[in-house]
Design an enzyme around this catalytic site. Structure first.
Site: not given
Length: 216
Positions: A151, A11-12, A40, A15
């Site tokens: 989200y 997930h990170e 997101e 980004h």
């Protein structure tokens, strides 16, 4: 790493990829400087690779034997994705609605009581009396003010984008390049919804999201 930690890592990384792949001329419009209800989507989409058998076999190793996850365990893990899905999504829905309510009302009243009341109504998991969950929730005053709904909103987009990889190959290089050029490189130089439709080649659909949640 445990599997849920791997999911968070992916997930990170989503980004990070959004930032390092950006080709926007100005920093203000680069990378993750996009709409809060779109930011997101790239990170949530990358989480999907953590549930694919081909990927899990490549990244998993037994601590002593070095062997990857077995087919039996992989199947059980994929089935477990739907465990408590209703609880988890009602929690996100509650957070989104609470956040919007307190930021769109001049006098929302006692925030601790409101938190407990809305949590009871939406999640059906009753709040512990005398507590204030919002006081430990940094998102509502840490940049996601009135935007936490993003989200779930972004997750609908992320599922729809991943569906293209699911249909055409999760390691499809050409599709990956298209995703990079249409979604990651442009930042907020164009509206997120326009970038999404460019990548999909059609209007977005919520069907992949509902399917992933076990509702279809």
């Amino acid at each position: 790493l445990k599997h849920d930690e791997v999911v968070t890592f992916f997930h990170e990384m989503g980004h990070i990829f959004h930032n390092i792949c950006s080709k926007a001329k100005y920093n203000r419009f680069s990378g993750t400087s996009v709409e809060r209800d779109f930011v997101e989507a790239p990170s949530q989409m990358l989480e999907n690779w953590c549930w694919e058998k081909d990927i899990l076999v490549r990244i998993s190793r037994h601590s002593t034997t070095g062997s990857p996850l077995s087919a039996t365990l992989l199947e059980k893990m994929q089935k477990s994705r739907l465990a408590n899905v209703g609880v988890l999504n009602s929690r996100q829905l509650f957070f989104g609605k609470y956040d919007l309510y307190i930021h769109t009302n001049n006098n929302p009243g006692n925030l601790a009581e409101l938190y407990g009341k809305m949590r009871d109504q939406i999640t059906k998991i009753y709040n512990t009396p005398g507590t204030n969950g919002a006081a430990a929730w940094g998102h509502i005053f840490g940049g996601y003010d009135a935007s936490y709904y993003g989200y779930m909103w972004s997750e609908v987009y992320s599922c729809d984008m991943f569906e293209e990889f699911r249909k055409n190959g999760i390691m499809n290089k050409q599709l990956g390049k298209k995703y990079r050029s249409t979604i990651l490189e442009k930042g907020s130089t164009e509206d997120g919804f326009n970038l999404l439709t460019q990548f999909l080649g059609r209007q977005p659909s919520n069907i992949p999201f509902l399917t992933q949640k076990g509702l279809l």
